[in-house]
Design a protein around this motif. Sequence first.
Motif, PDB file in Angstrom:
ATOM      1  N   TYR A   1       8.723  37.625  44.781  1.00 34.95           N
ATOM      2  CA  TYR A   1       8.966  36.196  44.534  1.00 34.95           C
ATOM      3  C   TYR A   1       9.797  35.983  43.275  1.00 34.95           C
ATOM      4  O   TYR A   1      10.710  35.155  43.258  1.00 34.95           O
ATOM      5  CB  TYR A   1       7.649  35.429  44.416  1.00 34.95           C
ATOM      6  CG  TYR A   1       6.734  35.547  45.617  1.00 34.95           C
ATOM      7  CD1 TYR A   1       7.216  35.870  46.887  1.00 34.95           C
ATOM      8  CD2 TYR A   1       5.370  35.347  45.489  1.00 34.95           C
ATOM      9  CE1 TYR A   1       6.370  35.978  47.981  1.00 34.95           C
ATOM     10  CE2 TYR A   1       4.518  35.451  46.573  1.00 34.95           C
ATOM     11  CZ  TYR A   1       5.028  35.767  47.816  1.00 34.95           C
ATOM     12  OH  TYR A   1       4.180  35.872  48.887  1.00 34.95           O
TER      13      TYR A   1
ATOM     14  N   ALA B   1       7.985  43.101  51.915  1.00 32.15           N
ATOM     15  CA  ALA B   1       8.697  41.902  52.363  1.00 32.15           C
ATOM     16  C   ALA B   1       8.869  41.900  53.872  1.00 32.15           C
ATOM     17  O   ALA B   1       8.687  40.872  54.527  1.00 32.15           O
ATOM     18  CB  ALA B   1      10.060  41.805  51.673  1.00 32.15           C
TER      19      ALA B   1
ATOM     20  N   ASN C   1       6.620  31.487  47.240  1.00 34.97           N
ATOM     21  CA  ASN C   1       5.568  31.933  48.148  1.00 34.97           C
ATOM     22  C   ASN C   1       6.145  32.602  49.383  1.00 34.97           C
ATOM     23  O   ASN C   1       7.359  32.642  49.572  1.00 34.97           O
ATOM     24  CB  ASN C   1       4.663  30.759  48.551  1.00 34.97           C
ATOM     25  CG  ASN C   1       5.450  29.608  49.131  1.00 34.97           C
ATOM     26  OD1 ASN C   1       6.403  29.803  49.886  1.00 34.97           O
ATOM     27  ND2 ASN C   1       5.063  28.398  48.774  1.00 34.97           N
ATOM     28  N   ARG C   2       5.257  33.127  50.249  1.00 39.61           N
ATOM     29  CA  ARG C   2       5.712  33.849  51.433  1.00 39.61           C
ATOM     30  C   ARG C   2       6.389  32.934  52.436  1.00 39.61           C
ATOM     31  O   ARG C   2       7.255  33.368  53.169  1.00 39.61           O
ATOM     32  CB  ARG C   2       4.578  34.646  52.071  1.00 39.61           C
ATOM     33  CG  ARG C   2       3.425  33.868  52.569  1.00 39.61           C
ATOM     34  CD  ARG C   2       2.313  34.754  53.138  1.00 39.61           C
ATOM     35  NE  ARG C   2       2.260  35.994  52.440  1.00 39.61           N
ATOM     36  CZ  ARG C   2       1.569  37.056  52.770  1.00 39.61           C
ATOM     37  NH1 ARG C   2       0.801  37.048  53.796  1.00 39.61           N
ATOM     38  NH2 ARG C   2       1.607  38.163  52.090  1.00 39.61           N
TER      39      ARG C   2
ATOM     40  N   ILE D   1       5.651  40.963  55.449  1.00 42.68           N
ATOM     41  CA  ILE D   1       5.431  39.518  55.313  1.00 42.68           C
ATOM     42  C   ILE D   1       6.241  38.789  56.385  1.00 42.68           C
ATOM     43  O   ILE D   1       5.747  37.880  57.044  1.00 42.68           O
ATOM     44  CB  ILE D   1       5.818  39.028  53.904  1.00 42.68           C
ATOM     45  CG1 ILE D   1       4.821  39.556  52.877  1.00 42.68           C
ATOM     46  CG2 ILE D   1       5.876  37.500  53.854  1.00 42.68           C
ATOM     47  CD1 ILE D   1       5.240  39.317  51.432  1.00 42.68           C
TER      48      ILE D   1
ATOM     49  N   CYS E   1       4.105  41.367  45.945  1.00 43.19           N
ATOM     50  CA  CYS E   1       4.487  40.006  46.337  1.00 43.19           C
ATOM     51  C   CYS E   1       4.981  39.204  45.130  1.00 43.19           C
ATOM     52  O   CYS E   1       6.006  38.525  45.203  1.00 43.19           O
ATOM     53  CB  CYS E   1       3.321  39.283  47.001  1.00 43.19           C
ATOM     54  SG  CYS E   1       2.925  39.852  48.657  1.00 43.19           S
TER      55      CYS E   1
END
Length: 103
Positions: free
Chosen positions: A77, A46, A84-85, A49, A73
């Motif tokens: 989520y 995370a 989404n990111r 990201i 990921c």
Amino acid sequence: MKNHEINEPAVLITAAERLQIDTHGITAYGSVIPINCLSKRERQVAHKIMEGCSNKIIASELFISERTVKFHCANIYKKLNISNRSALIAGCFRTLYQEAISL
């Protein structure tokens, strides 16, 4: 001919901001979700990201496969109830913004 590029920092989030998010959680859709609900590896993914890294870069920096990054990921989520990111990054910056305006 002059170059008018804007030089931006290599990372989107500083270590201090990362610590603030770890302490206060992520503000997503009006509720605060504690980031400590994630495993240690999920938090590492995370944070990468949030720094703007691609899956390929995350995989190489954490010494895991891209498929494993995608797996983490998906878990992130699901646990944070986002899709989404972009939502992850938006929630993190929302947390930082709310903290900044409350000072």
